[in-house]
Design an enzyme around this catalytic site. Structure first.
Site, PDB file in Angstrom:
ATOM      1  CB  SER A 142     -53.748 -16.201   0.731  1.00  0.00           C
ATOM      2  OG  SER A 142     -53.976 -16.332   2.251  1.00  0.00           O
ATOM      3  CE1 TYR A 155     -59.038 -16.650  -0.328  1.00  0.00           C
ATOM      4  CE2 TYR A 155     -57.317 -17.400   1.125  1.00  0.00           C
ATOM      5  CZ  TYR A 155     -57.967 -16.424   0.453  1.00  0.00           C
ATOM      6  OH  TYR A 155     -57.427 -15.176   0.593  1.00  0.00           O
TER       7      TYR A 155
HETATM    8  N1  LIG Z   1     -58.417  -9.874   4.179  1.00  0.00           N
HETATM    9  C1  LIG Z   1     -57.435 -10.773   4.485  1.00  0.00           C
HETATM   10  O1  LIG Z   1     -57.405 -11.362   5.406  1.00  0.00           O
HETATM   11  C2  LIG Z   1     -56.818 -11.498   3.259  1.00  0.00           C
HETATM   12  C3  LIG Z   1     -55.639 -12.192   3.363  1.00  0.00           C
HETATM   13  C4  LIG Z   1     -55.065 -12.649   2.417  1.00  0.00           C
HETATM   14  C5  LIG Z   1     -55.420 -12.492   1.007  1.00  0.00           C
HETATM   15  N2  LIG Z   1     -56.756 -11.771   1.034  1.00  0.00           N
HETATM   16  C6  LIG Z   1     -57.071 -11.465  -0.518  1.00  0.00           C
HETATM   17  O2  LIG Z   1     -56.934 -10.335  -0.796  1.00  0.00           O
HETATM   18  C7  LIG Z   1     -57.856  -9.829  -1.822  1.00  0.00           C
HETATM   19  C8  LIG Z   1     -58.980  -8.805  -1.182  1.00  0.00           C
HETATM   20  O3  LIG Z   1     -59.708  -9.195  -0.016  1.00  0.00           O
HETATM   21  P1  LIG Z   1     -60.199  -8.048   1.001  1.00  0.00           P
HETATM   22  O4  LIG Z   1     -59.718  -8.455   2.256  1.00  0.00           O
HETATM   23  O5  LIG Z   1     -60.022  -6.630   0.459  1.00  0.00           O
HETATM   24  O6  LIG Z   1     -61.789  -8.417   0.853  1.00  0.00           O
HETATM   25  P2  LIG Z   1     -63.188  -7.879   0.818  1.00  0.00           P
HETATM   26  O7  LIG Z   1     -62.987  -6.456   1.968  1.00  0.00           O
HETATM   27  O8  LIG Z   1     -64.392  -8.788   1.222  1.00  0.00           O
HETATM   28  O9  LIG Z   1     -63.327  -6.968  -0.627  1.00  0.00           O
HETATM   29  C9  LIG Z   1     -63.537  -7.793  -1.419  1.00  0.00           C
HETATM   30  C10 LIG Z   1     -63.587  -7.111  -3.004  1.00  0.00           C
HETATM   31  O10 LIG Z   1     -63.627  -7.767  -3.933  1.00  0.00           O
HETATM   32  C11 LIG Z   1     -64.608  -7.816  -4.602  1.00  0.00           C
HETATM   33  N3  LIG Z   1     -65.193  -9.130  -5.326  1.00  0.00           N
HETATM   34  C12 LIG Z   1     -65.889  -9.932  -4.293  1.00  0.00           C
HETATM   35  N4  LIG Z   1     -66.301 -10.979  -5.162  1.00  0.00           N
HETATM   36  C13 LIG Z   1     -65.946 -10.818  -6.443  1.00  0.00           C
HETATM   37  C14 LIG Z   1     -66.342 -11.404  -7.531  1.00  0.00           C
HETATM   38  N5  LIG Z   1     -66.755 -12.407  -7.843  1.00  0.00           N
HETATM   39  N6  LIG Z   1     -66.019 -10.609  -8.905  1.00  0.00           N
HETATM   40  C15 LIG Z   1     -65.498  -9.402  -8.784  1.00  0.00           C
HETATM   41  N7  LIG Z   1     -65.321  -8.580  -7.516  1.00  0.00           N
HETATM   42  C16 LIG Z   1     -65.768  -9.239  -6.357  1.00  0.00           C
HETATM   43  C17 LIG Z   1     -65.712  -6.916  -3.820  1.00  0.00           C
HETATM   44  O11 LIG Z   1     -66.728  -6.362  -4.483  1.00  0.00           O
HETATM   45  P3  LIG Z   1     -67.984  -5.666  -3.932  1.00  0.00           P
HETATM   46  O12 LIG Z   1     -67.514  -4.579  -3.049  1.00  0.00           O
HETATM   47  O13 LIG Z   1     -68.945  -5.220  -4.702  1.00  0.00           O
HETATM   48  O14 LIG Z   1     -68.457  -6.677  -3.044  1.00  0.00           O
HETATM   49  C18 LIG Z   1     -64.668  -6.120  -2.778  1.00  0.00           C
HETATM   50  O15 LIG Z   1     -64.508  -4.954  -3.695  1.00  0.00           O
HETATM   51  C19 LIG Z   1     -58.480 -11.196  -1.967  1.00  0.00           C
HETATM   52  O16 LIG Z   1     -58.278 -11.848  -3.142  1.00  0.00           O
HETATM   53  C20 LIG Z   1     -58.291 -12.107  -0.872  1.00  0.00           C
HETATM   54  O17 LIG Z   1     -58.388 -13.344  -1.180  1.00  0.00           O
HETATM   55  C21 LIG Z   1     -57.128 -11.344   1.859  1.00  0.00           C
END
Ligand SMILES: NC(=O)c1ccc[n+]([C@@H]2O[C@H](COP(=O)([O-])OP(=O)(O)OC[C@H]3O[C@@H](n4cnc5c(N)ncnc54)[C@H](OP(=O)(O)O)[C@@H]3O)[C@@H](O)[C@H]2O)c1
Length: 250
Positions: A142, A155
């Site tokens: 991130s 985080y």
């Molecule tokens: N969005 C941002 O701004 C951002 C920025 C920097 C980094 N990131 C990183 O990018 C990655 C994806 O984020 P995103 O934005 O796609 O989030 P998201 O839209 O909230 O999706 C999260 C995904 O992870 C799964 N998940 C959540 N908790 C879990 C657990 N305990 N075990 C297994 N699977 C789990 C969810 O499954 P379900 O659908 O079944 O709940 C979903 O598929 C993360 O590592 C996050 O830290 C995101």
């Protein structure tokens, strides 16, 4: 035949990565945590693109379940691809935590450690015997591991740990020609953190104003680069942290 395994593929960035990789001819195993319906709809979408896809349930914070999960992956590989191995691992699954340092509890920190670091560490260790030599691993970091915002001490620290782990993996997996890099998105409009970047107009505008390209990220901004980083053209990229954030706080 190329197969990618994406954790947290049911929504957000993981789902978008699955689409971009499928468009390049990659078949997909992905995990979901609780959203089975969303997972099934992604399998259907990928099938319409003439790609094979398998959805498996996983909590990446529960290391004790990883051996059984690996057996499910083994079974899926055999049944769907008549294969024993896959090519790319994308450690993407994760949840957000916004808590001031002084108010962060031990349980909250444990959650972050388990999902964002311990899970990545031991899932990779568990699945590596099933990866082809010459494959690649991408870990989701991130922007918050480089710059700081109040409320992200737990985080952001875990994402920093993922960046360091990435370099160690790149070193130790070199003999197998497995490349390991981390992708560090800035703020992206997904459900992450309760959808705050997408749904909170003030926060969205504040982050956009600090980004040279003048907006926050969209899932396509990340899925696209992930498919590039896993391609042969990126074959000499190894042990690097690639921030994909429109230049925020550059
Ligand atoms: N969005 C941002 O701004 C951002 C920025 C920097 C980094 N990131 C990183 O990018 C990655 C994806 O984020 P995103 O934005 O796609 O989030 P998201 O839209 O909230 O999706 C999260 C995904 O992870 C799964 N998940 C959540 N908790 C879990 C657990 N305990 N075990 C297994 N699977 C789990 C969810 O499954 P379900 O659908 O079944 O709940 C979903 O598929 C993360 O590592 C996050 O830290 C995101």
């Amino acid at each position: 035949m190329t197969i990618a395994l994406i954790t947290g593929g049911s929504r957000g960035l993981g789902r978008n990565m699955a689409h971009h990789l499928a468009a390049k001819g990659v078949d997909i195993i992905f995990t979901y945590h609780s959203n089975r319906e969303q997972a099934e709809s992604l399998v259907a979408e990928l099938s319409q693109m003439n790609r094979k896809a398998v959805a498996l349930q996983l909590d990446t914070g529960k290391v004790s379940t990883f051996a059984a999960f690996a057996e499910q992956v083994r079974t899926a590989l055999k049944a769907t691809w008549n294969s024993e191995r896959f090519d790319f691992l994308i450690n993407n699954a994760g949840t957000g935590l916004y808590a001031p340092f002084m108010e962060t509890t031990e349980a909250q920190l444990d959650d972050m450690v388990n999902i964002h670091f311990k899970g990545v560490f031991f899932l990779t260790q568990t699945l590596l015997p099933m990866m082809n030599d010459g494959g690649a691993i991408l870990n989701l970091s991130s922007g918050l591991a480089r710059f700081s915002y109040p409320g992200s001490s737990a985080y952001g620290s875990m994402k920093g740990a993922v960046d360091v782990l990435t370099r160690y993996l790149a070193l130790e997996l070199g003999p197998r020609r497995i490349r390991v890099n981390s992708v560090a998105p800035g703020a992206v409009e997904t459900d992450f953190g309760g959808g705050r970047v997408r749904d909170n107009a003030d926060l969205n505008a504040m982050l956009a104003s600090r980004t040279p390209l003048g907006r926050v990220g969209l899932p396509d901004d990340i899925g696209g680069i992930v498919s590039v980083l896993l391609s042969d053209e990126a074959g000499w990229l190894n042990g690097q942290r690639i921030e994909v954030a429109g230049g925020i706080h550059v």
